[in-house]
Design a protein around this motif. Structure first.
Motif, PDB file in Angstrom:
ATOM      1  N   ILE A 131       3.234   3.400 -18.319  1.00  0.00           N
ATOM      2  CA  ILE A 131       4.610   4.202 -17.916  1.00  0.00           C
ATOM      3  C   ILE A 131       5.069   4.712 -19.496  1.00  0.00           C
ATOM      4  CG2 ILE A 131       6.960   4.450 -17.746  1.00  0.00           C
ATOM      5  CD1 ILE A 131       6.085   2.438 -15.189  1.00  0.00           C
ATOM      6  N   LEU A 132       5.002   3.570 -20.317  1.00  0.00           N
ATOM      7  CA  LEU A 132       5.684   4.043 -21.718  1.00  0.00           C
ATOM      8  C   LEU A 132       4.619   4.489 -22.776  1.00  0.00           C
ATOM      9  CD1 LEU A 132       7.946   0.712 -21.971  1.00  0.00           C
ATOM     10  CD2 LEU A 132       8.730   3.089 -21.345  1.00  0.00           C
ATOM     11  N   SER A 133       3.372   4.423 -22.443  1.00  0.00           N
ATOM     12  CA  SER A 133       2.303   4.954 -23.293  1.00  0.00           C
ATOM     13  C   SER A 133       2.130   4.167 -24.388  1.00  0.00           C
ATOM     14  CB  SER A 133       2.368   6.429 -23.609  1.00  0.00           C
ATOM     15  OG  SER A 133       2.376   7.270 -22.421  1.00  0.00           O
ATOM     16  N   ILE A 134       2.152   2.738 -24.466  1.00  0.00           N
ATOM     17  CA  ILE A 134       2.116   1.971 -25.375  1.00  0.00           C
ATOM     18  C   ILE A 134       0.996   0.964 -25.170  1.00  0.00           C
ATOM     19  CG2 ILE A 134       4.404   2.152 -26.595  1.00  0.00           C
ATOM     20  CD1 ILE A 134       5.329  -0.070 -25.121  1.00  0.00           C
ATOM     21  N   ASN A 135       0.699  -0.082 -26.011  1.00  0.00           N
ATOM     22  CA  ASN A 135      -0.564  -0.908 -25.599  1.00  0.00           C
ATOM     23  C   ASN A 135       0.225  -2.180 -24.853  1.00  0.00           C
ATOM     24  OD1 ASN A 135       0.352  -2.831 -27.696  1.00  0.00           O
ATOM     25  ND2 ASN A 135      -0.945  -1.455 -29.138  1.00  0.00           N
ATOM     26  N   LEU A 136      -0.455  -3.273 -24.472  1.00  0.00           N
ATOM     27  CA  LEU A 136       0.054  -4.251 -23.832  1.00  0.00           C
ATOM     28  C   LEU A 136       0.683  -5.180 -24.871  1.00  0.00           C
ATOM     29  CD1 LEU A 136       0.081  -5.639 -20.961  1.00  0.00           C
ATOM     30  CD2 LEU A 136      -2.018  -6.909 -21.447  1.00  0.00           C
TER      31      LEU A 136
ATOM     32  N   VAL B 216       0.940  -1.147   0.005  1.00  0.00           N
ATOM     33  CA  VAL B 216      -0.059   0.085   0.063  1.00  0.00           C
ATOM     34  C   VAL B 216       0.899   1.167   0.133  1.00  0.00           C
ATOM     35  CG1 VAL B 216      -1.756   1.387   1.099  1.00  0.00           C
ATOM     36  CG2 VAL B 216      -2.034  -1.061   1.262  1.00  0.00           C
ATOM     37  N   GLU B 217       1.039   1.933  -1.247  1.00  0.00           N
ATOM     38  CA  GLU B 217       1.755   3.320  -1.197  1.00  0.00           C
ATOM     39  C   GLU B 217       1.539   4.412  -0.255  1.00  0.00           C
ATOM     40  OE1 GLU B 217       3.377   3.978  -4.897  1.00  0.00           O
ATOM     41  OE2 GLU B 217       2.248   2.409  -5.809  1.00  0.00           O
ATOM     42  N   ASN B 218       2.173   5.227  -0.364  1.00  0.00           N
ATOM     43  CA  ASN B 218       2.286   6.241   0.845  1.00  0.00           C
ATOM     44  C   ASN B 218       1.090   7.210   0.369  1.00  0.00           C
ATOM     45  OD1 ASN B 218       4.521   5.407   2.269  1.00  0.00           O
ATOM     46  ND2 ASN B 218       5.833   6.029   0.540  1.00  0.00           N
ATOM     47  N   GLU B 219       0.031   6.653   0.462  1.00  0.00           N
ATOM     48  CA  GLU B 219      -1.346   7.549   0.000  1.00  0.00           C
ATOM     49  C   GLU B 219      -1.486   8.693   0.902  1.00  0.00           C
ATOM     50  OE1 GLU B 219      -4.575   4.933  -0.273  1.00  0.00           O
ATOM     51  OE2 GLU B 219      -3.615   3.780  -2.056  1.00  0.00           O
TER      52      GLU B 219
ATOM     53  N   LYS C 193      -1.226   4.342  -9.205  1.00  0.00           N
ATOM     54  CA  LYS C 193       0.096   4.172  -8.578  1.00  0.00           C
ATOM     55  C   LYS C 193       0.682   5.461  -8.592  1.00  0.00           C
ATOM     56  CE  LYS C 193       1.985   0.119  -8.252  1.00  0.00           C
ATOM     57  NZ  LYS C 193       2.598  -1.210  -8.497  1.00  0.00           N
ATOM     58  N   PHE C 194       1.167   5.941  -7.484  1.00  0.00           N
ATOM     59  CA  PHE C 194       2.088   7.208  -7.547  1.00  0.00           C
ATOM     60  C   PHE C 194       3.328   6.872  -8.498  1.00  0.00           C
ATOM     61  CE2 PHE C 194       5.621   9.592  -5.662  1.00  0.00           C
ATOM     62  CZ  PHE C 194       5.329  10.846  -5.978  1.00  0.00           C
ATOM     63  N   THR C 195       3.945   5.627  -8.190  1.00  0.00           N
ATOM     64  CA  THR C 195       5.079   5.321  -8.905  1.00  0.00           C
ATOM     65  C   THR C 195       4.931   5.025 -10.459  1.00  0.00           C
ATOM     66  OG1 THR C 195       4.904   3.046  -8.537  1.00  0.00           O
ATOM     67  CG2 THR C 195       6.311   4.154  -7.041  1.00  0.00           C
ATOM     68  N   THR C 196       3.937   4.722 -10.955  1.00  0.00           N
ATOM     69  CA  THR C 196       3.623   4.630 -12.408  1.00  0.00           C
ATOM     70  C   THR C 196       4.105   6.197 -12.780  1.00  0.00           C
ATOM     71  OG1 THR C 196       2.076   2.776 -12.116  1.00  0.00           O
ATOM     72  CG2 THR C 196       1.997   4.163 -14.345  1.00  0.00           C
TER      73      THR C 196
ATOM     74  N   HIS D  42       9.254  13.905   2.742  1.00  0.00           N
ATOM     75  CA  HIS D  42       9.449  12.534   2.607  1.00  0.00           C
ATOM     76  C   HIS D  42       9.193  11.813   1.671  1.00  0.00           C
ATOM     77  CE1 HIS D  42       9.706  12.614   7.284  1.00  0.00           C
ATOM     78  NE2 HIS D  42       8.414  13.156   7.367  1.00  0.00           N
ATOM     79  N   LEU D  43       8.369  12.262   0.769  1.00  0.00           N
ATOM     80  CA  LEU D  43       8.190  11.375  -0.574  1.00  0.00           C
ATOM     81  C   LEU D  43       9.476  11.444  -1.257  1.00  0.00           C
ATOM     82  CD1 LEU D  43       4.460  12.773  -1.712  1.00  0.00           C
ATOM     83  CD2 LEU D  43       5.194  10.337  -0.945  1.00  0.00           C
ATOM     84  N   ILE D  44      10.233  12.684  -1.307  1.00  0.00           N
ATOM     85  CA  ILE D  44      11.435  13.134  -1.954  1.00  0.00           C
ATOM     86  C   ILE D  44      12.524  11.934  -1.422  1.00  0.00           C
ATOM     87  CG2 ILE D  44      13.350  14.408  -2.471  1.00  0.00           C
ATOM     88  CD1 ILE D  44      11.346  16.874  -2.446  1.00  0.00           C
ATOM     89  N   THR D  45      12.561  11.966  -0.309  1.00  0.00           N
ATOM     90  CA  THR D  45      13.402  10.860   0.478  1.00  0.00           C
ATOM     91  C   THR D  45      13.161   9.371  -0.029  1.00  0.00           C
ATOM     92  OG1 THR D  45      13.841  12.396   2.387  1.00  0.00           O
ATOM     93  CG2 THR D  45      14.350  10.162   2.780  1.00  0.00           C
ATOM     94  N   TYR D  46      12.042   8.883   0.328  1.00  0.00           N
ATOM     95  CA  TYR D  46      11.554   7.723  -0.245  1.00  0.00           C
ATOM     96  C   TYR D  46      11.740   7.272  -1.700  1.00  0.00           C
ATOM     97  CZ  TYR D  46       8.999   3.301  -0.048  1.00  0.00           C
ATOM     98  OH  TYR D  46       8.707   1.888   0.197  1.00  0.00           O
ATOM     99  N   TYR D  47      11.427   8.225  -2.320  1.00  0.00           N
ATOM    100  CA  TYR D  47      11.348   7.698  -3.925  1.00  0.00           C
ATOM    101  C   TYR D  47      12.500   8.155  -4.666  1.00  0.00           C
ATOM    102  CZ  TYR D  47       6.359   6.263  -3.415  1.00  0.00           C
ATOM    103  OH  TYR D  47       5.261   5.789  -2.717  1.00  0.00           O
TER     104      TYR D  47
END
Length: 207
Positions: free
Chosen positions: A172-177, A23-26, A87-90, A42-47
């Motif tokens: 992330i790459l803006s392409i299809n699966l 569960v991300e840092n929501e 997801k924040f990481t995406t 904190h977000l900067i430090t973590y990511y």
């Protein structure tokens, strides 16, 4: 041999159980969206390690990594209000990808890469990159990945080094699966050939 700490940060450091939480840092994200600078810090430090590693693996100069990371989090802060990804990481990977492309474009346009010692480093000079990539297998793998076309390079990096699933890679790459799967398969085959050729060259040099 004692490794340079940057080597661990940019090449070998595992992200299992660390790069992303189940569960991300929501809570931190929501606080940061409301202007809470401590939460943003904190977000900067973590990511930051994720951003730094991804930027380096895409072939950016080590000297540029701090500037790229800073620009990524400036954009995160500017556009956090509009964050709407699952997801924040995406979202973070997409920003890092765009910032890296901007830096490379600017570098090519202005030819601002400065060579410190003539056109080539002297035989007795070890460049920072050579020190960081002292481990032979890591050096060879990194160089072979850099030889791949970006459309094959990025899926390889995201899948094997950042453990991204096909669906998130597509976002992330803006392409299809199907394109993700095709490029990953093609990229693996191309990388295998590059590694085989590199090993042959190393064998001839050392033989």
């Amino acid at each position: 041999m004692k490794q340079n700490p940057l080597h661990n940060r940019y090449i070998n450091e595992s992200i299992k159980g660390k790069g992303e939480k189940a569960v991300e840092n929501e809570h931190l994200i929501e606080r940061a969206k409301k202007g809470d600078l401590q939460a943003y810090s904190h977000l900067i430090t973590y990511y930051s390690p994720i951003v730094e590693r991804f930027a380096y693996q895409m072939g950016n100069s080590i000297a540029d990594i701090p500037d790229i990371t800073q620009e990524v989090f400036i954009r995160v802060y500017r556009f956090l209000d509009g964050f709407s990804y699952a997801k924040f990481t995406t979202w973070l990977y997409k920003i890092t990808l765009n910032v890296s492309r901007d830096f490379k474009r600017k570098e090519n346009q202005h030819n601002n890469r400065v060579k410190k010692i003539g056109n080539e480093p002297s035989e007795n000079v070890i460049t920072p990159q050579e020190r960081i990539l002292r481990q032979e297998e890591d050096r060879m793998l990194h160089e072979c990945i850099q030889k791949l076309d970006g459309k094959y390079q990025l899926p390889i990096i995201l899948y094997y080094f950042h453990e991204k699933k096909y669906e998130e890679m597509a976002e992330i790459l803006s392409i299809n699966l199907s394109t993700v799967k095709t490029r990953l398969l093609r990229g693996k085959n191309l990388l295998k050939k590059e590694l085989e050729e590199a090993e042959k060259r190393e064998g001839r040099l050392n033989g």
